[in-house]
Enzyme design. Structure first.
Site, PDB file in Angstrom:
ATOM      1  N   CYS A 284       0.851  -1.159   0.032  1.00 63.36           N
ATOM      2  CA  CYS A 284       0.022   0.111  -0.075  1.00 63.36           C
ATOM      3  C   CYS A 284       0.979   1.433  -0.209  1.00 63.36           C
ATOM      4  O   CYS A 284       1.967   1.037   0.374  1.00 63.36           O
ATOM      5  CB  CYS A 284      -0.754  -0.072   1.306  1.00 63.36           C
ATOM      6  SG  CYS A 284      -1.655  -1.523   1.482  1.00 63.36           S
TER       7      CYS A 284
ATOM      8  N   ASN B  46       0.155   1.137   5.819  1.00 62.07           N
ATOM      9  CA  ASN B  46       0.647   0.028   5.088  1.00 62.07           C
ATOM     10  C   ASN B  46       1.525  -1.176   5.672  1.00 62.07           C
ATOM     11  O   ASN B  46       2.139  -0.502   6.732  1.00 62.07           O
ATOM     12  CB  ASN B  46       1.779   0.741   4.072  1.00 62.07           C
ATOM     13  CG  ASN B  46       2.713  -0.437   3.359  1.00 62.07           C
ATOM     14  OD1 ASN B  46       2.086  -1.255   2.904  1.00 62.07           O
ATOM     15  ND2 ASN B  46       3.886  -0.014   3.144  1.00 62.07           N
ATOM     16  N   GLY B  47       1.402  -2.353   5.575  1.00 63.25           N
ATOM     17  CA  GLY B  47       1.966  -3.259   6.338  1.00 63.25           C
ATOM     18  C   GLY B  47       0.836  -4.046   6.786  1.00 63.25           C
ATOM     19  O   GLY B  47      -0.159  -4.394   6.407  1.00 63.25           O
TER      20      GLY B  47
ATOM     21  N   LYS C  30       9.413 -11.530 -16.997  1.00 67.60           N
ATOM     22  CA  LYS C  30       8.725 -10.390 -17.606  1.00 67.60           C
ATOM     23  C   LYS C  30       7.440 -10.694 -18.238  1.00 67.60           C
ATOM     24  O   LYS C  30       6.366  -9.995 -17.997  1.00 67.60           O
ATOM     25  CB  LYS C  30       9.640  -9.503 -18.526  1.00 67.60           C
ATOM     26  CG  LYS C  30      10.780  -8.804 -17.803  1.00 67.60           C
ATOM     27  CD  LYS C  30      10.556  -7.440 -17.232  1.00 67.60           C
ATOM     28  CE  LYS C  30      10.222  -7.532 -15.762  1.00 67.60           C
ATOM     29  NZ  LYS C  30      11.415  -7.818 -15.143  1.00 67.60           N
TER      30      LYS C  30
ATOM     31  N   GLU D  69       4.624 -11.601 -15.563  1.00 64.02           N
ATOM     32  CA  GLU D  69       4.094 -10.499 -14.751  1.00 64.02           C
ATOM     33  C   GLU D  69       3.423  -9.559 -15.595  1.00 64.02           C
ATOM     34  O   GLU D  69       2.367  -8.867 -15.132  1.00 64.02           O
ATOM     35  CB  GLU D  69       4.981  -9.904 -13.889  1.00 64.02           C
ATOM     36  CG  GLU D  69       6.137  -8.967 -14.415  1.00 64.02           C
ATOM     37  CD  GLU D  69       6.932  -8.286 -13.352  1.00 64.02           C
ATOM     38  OE1 GLU D  69       7.980  -7.972 -13.627  1.00 64.02           O
ATOM     39  OE2 GLU D  69       6.496  -8.076 -12.362  1.00 64.02           O
TER      40      GLU D  69
ATOM     41  N   HIS E  90      14.635 -32.889 -19.569  1.00 59.54           N
ATOM     42  CA  HIS E  90      14.243 -33.608 -18.273  1.00 59.54           C
ATOM     43  C   HIS E  90      12.872 -33.245 -17.781  1.00 59.54           C
ATOM     44  O   HIS E  90      12.647 -33.565 -16.594  1.00 59.54           O
ATOM     45  CB  HIS E  90      15.600 -33.206 -16.965  1.00 59.54           C
ATOM     46  CG  HIS E  90      16.865 -33.422 -17.599  1.00 59.54           C
ATOM     47  ND1 HIS E  90      17.345 -34.886 -17.406  1.00 59.54           N
ATOM     48  CD2 HIS E  90      17.791 -32.607 -18.004  1.00 59.54           C
ATOM     49  CE1 HIS E  90      18.683 -34.964 -17.931  1.00 59.54           C
ATOM     50  NE2 HIS E  90      19.084 -33.647 -18.137  1.00 59.54           N
TER      51      HIS E  90
END
Ligand code: AGP
Length: 589
Positions: free
Chosen positions: A2, A94-95, A466, A469, A485
């Site tokens: 946040c 935030n947290g 990249k 996401e 494999h």
């Protein structure tokens, strides 16, 4: 995670809060809210969705707080959005409050009724419980009951012109801007307007009142601070349409600035630490972890020094490996990544010497490390790390070369070519039209592989990250030797396999992988700087990379992949600056 902002202004602060939230939005965009303290008390607007949802809100008042949320406790919704109001208190946080359930039960037992599912509303109610006219004292008392992490800002209905804030394990700065005195989660969000600011340390408190900013320790004793003027954020995003595209365009300039800064750095303390170091560790997360892999490769290849490279989240829960005097290199763009910070605390607690490689000299990581190597990528706003990765590679190679020099009195052969990186990065932009074509070709695919060997493995992993996401397509980055494999099982007609082959000694082995993919109908794209390697390959598409000494190729080979991910994202109708479920700075575990 946040983003929080708070203002005490000489004029109405609503507009400044909104602008700051727009800049903080990369920290979370599940919901956003503002509370302004005016004549008639709090005026609050909070909504699920992005900051744009607050655009029509205006309230008169010179004291206010704002929040942009990345949901942890409670789904994204209007009710769960911050600010939370409890009696006379408005709060943004935030947290994570880890003991929120017990505190909620206690407060409910005292008659408090909660409107949201969040842990943060519990904290607001706790501040209200202890509030008797002294906002800072109430915040301190409330936080003494809390387990977890926080950057928190509170204002009180009967204390206009005053704000209290505190931090523990979540970043927080305070300073003076054009719009007044502020607290904020992030420097980039206020960099353009800040005249000066200072960074709060862990367990420190901030009070803004009477036109002044005060920092205090846990006992509310004043803490002297060094205020500084931050660098402004690049305006290139306005030209390029997105932060990610702008930041890719900035890679040559970022490398140039980082080179200049490295040239001025005195690495003697690092070299001394290496002298007594039994072993070398590297810890980081995500993209930064991939750059740590390149550091590992460089020290192993050129100095014969093995580097134990760990994802920071694993390192902190592994058996305690570091011994007194060991060297630990921690890499983090933001310098606020929770796992990396905890890994550093653990390493230092065990007696390790920590070198931070970060883009944020005012960060918690820089404050906690024994030595900071600050790169100069400039503010990186897009969630996807791009230019910071290139600069991390450069900085870590520079560090590796200096460490090698210290041991052997000679620099590696590629050292003098580091200065060619900015021009080579720019030359890599010429591959973008081919990347456009491939993004169009692959836009409907459900998955793809990125393969490489040796020094190319970090590029393969970064390319895959990249695409995952930003384009939201499953992608895996692998050593090419792993293909048979297991991963080969997924290769079928048209399955994209991006193959990196920049190391001549491994080119024939990479070509084997191309043959194996082609035999199953897969679509191989080969990237190499070698004309003959490209010509002789059976790959279906070829990208000729700019020529550099082989050890430096990861810095340019990744650029068309960063751009490819960006273009795939656009082709799929997505916003490159807002990847789903992700936030720029991962300040919770
Ligand atoms: C990369 O695109 C990601 N956004 C992510 O992996 C990031 O690199 C990671 O969270 C570490 O961040 P840091 O460099 O700020 O520590």
């Amino acid at each position: 995670m946040c983003g929080i902002i708070g203002y005490v202004s000489e004029r109405d602060c609503c507009g400044a809060l909104f602008e700051a939230l727009r800049r903080l939005e990369y920290r979370g965009y599940d919901s956003a809210g503002i509370a302004v303290l005016g004549e008639g008390g709090f005026r609050v607007c909070k909504k699920r969705g992005g900051v744009a949802g607050l655009a029509s809100f205006y309230a008169e008042g010179k004291t206010g707080i704002g929040h942009t949320r990345w949901a942890t406790h409670g789904a994204p919704s209007d009710q769960n959005a911050h600010p939370h109001i409890a009696g006379k208190i408005a709060l943004v946080h935030n947290g994570i409050i880890e003991n929120h359930a017990a505190l909620r039960a206690e407060l409910e037992g005292e008659g408090v009724r909660f409107l949201s599912e969040t842990d943060s509303e519990v904290l607001a109610a706790l501040v209200q419980k202890y509030y008797r006219g002294d906002l800072l004292a109430a915040l301190r008392e409330a936080l003494s009951r809390v387990e977890g992490s926080y950057a928190v800002a509170v204002i009180a209905e009967d204390r206009p012109g005053e704000l209290a804030a505190a931090r523990y394990k979540s970043p927080l700065v305070a300073g003076k801007g054009r719009a007044g005195l502020f607290v904020c989660s992030d420097i980039p969000a206020v960099a353009q307007e800040a005249e000066y600011l200072a960074v709060a340390g862990d367990r420190e408190f901030i009070r803004i009142a009477g036109g002044e900013i005060g920092f205090f320790d846990g006992g509310l004793r004043p803490v002297p601070k060094v205020f500084f003027r931050p660098e402004g954020e690049s305006r290139a995003a306005a030209v390029c349409g997105s932060h990610m595209r702008a930041e890719i365009a900035e890679i040559p300039r970022a490398l140039q600035d980082t080179l200049a800064a490295l040239g001025k750095a005195d690495l003697a303390p690092c070299a001394r630490a290496l002298r007594s170091a039994g072993r070398v560790f590297a810890v980081a997360c995500g993209t930064a972890y991939h750059s740590a892999l390149a550091f590992r490769d460089a020290l192993a290849r050129d100095a014969g020094v093995p580097v134990f490279c760990y994802s920071a989240g694993e390192f902190r829960y592994s058996p305690p490996l570091v011994r007194a005097g060991d060297l630990v290199v921690a890499v983090s763009q933001s310098g606020e990544t929770a796992d990396t910070l905890e890994a550093v605390r653990l390493a230092r607690g065990l007696g390790g010497f920590v070198i931070a490689v970060t883009n944020t000299p005012g960060s918690s990581l820089a404050a906690e490390a024994d030595f900071t190597l600050a790169m100069r990528a400039g503010a990186e706003i897009a969630v996807a790390a791009t230019k910071s990765y290139n600069c991390q590679l450069l900085s870590l190679w520079y560090l590796a070369a200096e460490l090698l020099f210290f041991r052997t009195q000679r620099y590696p052969s590629w050292f003098s070519s580091l200065k060619e990186l900015p021009a080579a990065a720019e030359a890599a932009f010429s591959l973008f039209p081919e990347a456009d074509r491939l993004a169009d070709l692959f836009k409907e695919r459900q998955g793809m592989y990125f393969l490489g060997r040796g020094e190319d493995v970090c590029t393969a992993r970064e390319g895959a990250l990249k695409v995952k996401e930003i384009a939201r397509v499953f992608a895996e980055g692998l050593p090419a030797g792993e293909l048979k494999h297991g991963p080969l099982a997924l290769v079928e007609e048209g399955f994209p396999v991006i193959l990196l082959s920049t190391q001549r000694r491994l080119a024939a082995k990479c070509e084997n992988a191309a043959a194996e993919v082609n035999a199953r109908g897969g679509y191989t794209v080969l990237l190499s700087q070698y004309e003959d390697v490209l010509r002789q390959s059976r790959a279906r598409a070829a990208l000729r990379l700019p020529v550099l000494p082989e050890p430096l190729m990861p810095c340019v080979a990744v650029i068309p992949l960063q751009y490819f991910a960006y273009k795939m994202c656009l082709e799929r109708g997505l916003d490159p600056d807002r990847p789903k479920n992700l936030a720029k700075s991962v300040t919770v575990e």
